[in-house]
Design an enzyme around this catalytic site. Structure first.
Site, PDB file in Angstrom:
ATOM      1  CG  ASP A 167      -1.727   1.213   1.441  1.00 52.58           C
ATOM      2  OD1 ASP A 167      -1.539   2.179   0.671  1.00 52.58           O
ATOM      3  OD2 ASP A 167      -2.565   1.222   2.363  1.00 52.58           O
ATOM      4  CE1 TYR A 204      -3.200  -1.363  13.042  1.00 53.56           C
ATOM      5  CE2 TYR A 204      -3.377   0.999  12.719  1.00 53.56           C
ATOM      6  CZ  TYR A 204      -3.799  -0.287  12.441  1.00 53.56           C
ATOM      7  OH  TYR A 204      -4.808  -0.477  11.540  1.00 53.56           O
ATOM      8  CE  LYS A 262      -5.398  -5.991  12.075  1.00 57.46           C
ATOM      9  NZ  LYS A 262      -5.253  -7.216  12.835  1.00 57.46           N
TER      10      LYS A 262
END
Ligand code: F6R
Ligand code: MG
Length: 364
Positions: free
Chosen positions: A11, A228, A231
């Protein structure tokens, strides 16, 4: 000469927010992969996107983990990142954790699924790509297609499938792996893979001859980066027909929109919705989690296809069911089990909020 199919994804920016990677970025990747063709690093390629992730689907003759192929993919993503930054796209370059390539894309942010194989007389493969979920989303489907005769009739009625498959299961918490054999280790396999956030089916082999049957990207960005960073929307490759599940058997598990982790802020459970390439954009609460399936025939190291398999109207009911499940589970708002459990929330920004209230706690 063996053929290698490498699917590398990242991404590197999308429009608007985290909804979909725009064509401009795919065009940048194409320029780079065309260079790879000219320089003979790869033999053929196809580029697609699922939500905010771009998948580079490449064939070549250099085996898995090849430095030149991985560098080419990383360069393509760097080039797309440059464009994403120019366009002020959201999350420009977000999955590229390093700005210089160091031999293998693993650990650098992109996800990888690769298989090397001797081409059969005819070699059908399916490339799956998902967005707004993690690699654990493929545990149930892999189990169903390779182990469950209620999904795959071939396990019962085709002699070439009767010996079953071995599953290489990775424990991504402890960085270790175990290989278990189906059908006899079925209960043990399930005891592990039911924990979808920890045990993942990295590879599947046919037991009669050890041939590779499937491969999954298992890179956990959260683990790589230590904090984080979203995902790790997975990709998977499944080989089909004559001794493997047929195309239809490999797709059948996706007719049930099972609940997977991911969705909004990588922190929720939601139905896994099979969609066409065209429909692979994530706008309802940044989701729900979606999966596309592209069918190819591999011909002397080239890609014939793709056929957009979930564009079949036969998945309309699945999609309707997924909408219903999405409506239902959404009504739980910030409550479990819609929101993920505490342990999986450790990798999100929620602990910061809880920590700021630490001093206000009193003993009971
Ligand atoms: C989940 C995802 C999105 C974002 C959400 C918040 O994988 O990509 O749901 O988590 O849109 O994004 P930020 O934190 O970038 O504003
Ligand atoms: Mg994504």
């Amino acid at each position: 000469e063996k053929t290698t199919l490498s699917v590398i994804k990242a991404d590197v920016g999308s429009i608007p927010g985290h909804v979909v990677a725009p064509p401009e970025l795919l065009e940048e990747c194409e320029i780079e992969l065309n260079r790879g063709l000219t320089e003979n690093t790869i033999n053929d390629f196809y580029i697609t996107r699922c939500g905010d992730d771009i998948q580079l689907i490449m064939t070549h003759f250099s085996g898995e983990d090849n430095t030149d192929v991985h560098r080419l993919a990383y360069d393509a993503f760097l080039r797309a990142t440059k464009k994403a930054k120019e366009m002020k796209l959201y999350g420009a370059g977000q999955d590229l954790l390093k700005d210089t390539f160091s031999g293998n894309v693993k650990g650098m942010g992109p996800g990888v699924a690769e298989i090397e194989f001797e081409e059969r007389r005819s070699d059908p493969v399916i490339v799956f790509a998902a967005d707004k979920t993690d690699p654990g989303a493929f545990s149930l489907p892999f189990y169903r297609m390779f182990v469950d005769p209620f999904c795959t009739p071939g396990l019962v009625i085709d002699p070439t499938l009767q010996e079953g498959f071995s599953l290489e299961i990775h424990d991504i918490k402890e960085n270790r792996k175990i290989t278990l054999d189906a059908p006899e280790d079925t209960y043990k396999i399930l005891a592990f893979i039911g924990s979808t956030g920890r045990y993942l089916i990295k590879r599947v082999y046919r037991r009669s001859d050890g041939e590779i049957a499937a491969s999954l990207s298992t890179e956990k960005l959260t683990h790589i980066a230590g904090k984080y960073v979203g995902k790790d929307d997975p990709v998977a490759i499944v080989r089909c027909q004559s001794g493997f599940p047929s195309v239809g058997e490999a797709l059948e598990p996706f007719a049930f929109p099972h609940l997977v982790s991911g969705w909004m802020r990588g922190s929720h459970r939601g139905p896994f919705m099979p969609v066409s390439q065209e429909d692979a954009r994530n706008s309802r609460l940044d989701g729900p989690p979606k999966v596309i399936a592209l069918g190819f025939q591999i011909n002397k190291g080239t890609l014939v296809g793709p056929e957009d398999l979930f564009s079949d109207v036969a998945y309309d009911r699945t999609r309707e069911k997924a909408q219903e499940v999405a409506d239902y589970i959404r009504r739980h708002g910030p409550f479990e089990p819609h929101r993920l459990g505490e342990e999986e929330m450790e990798y999100t920004t929620l602990p910061q909020i809880l920590k700021s209230l630490e001093s206000k706690f009193k003993k009971i």
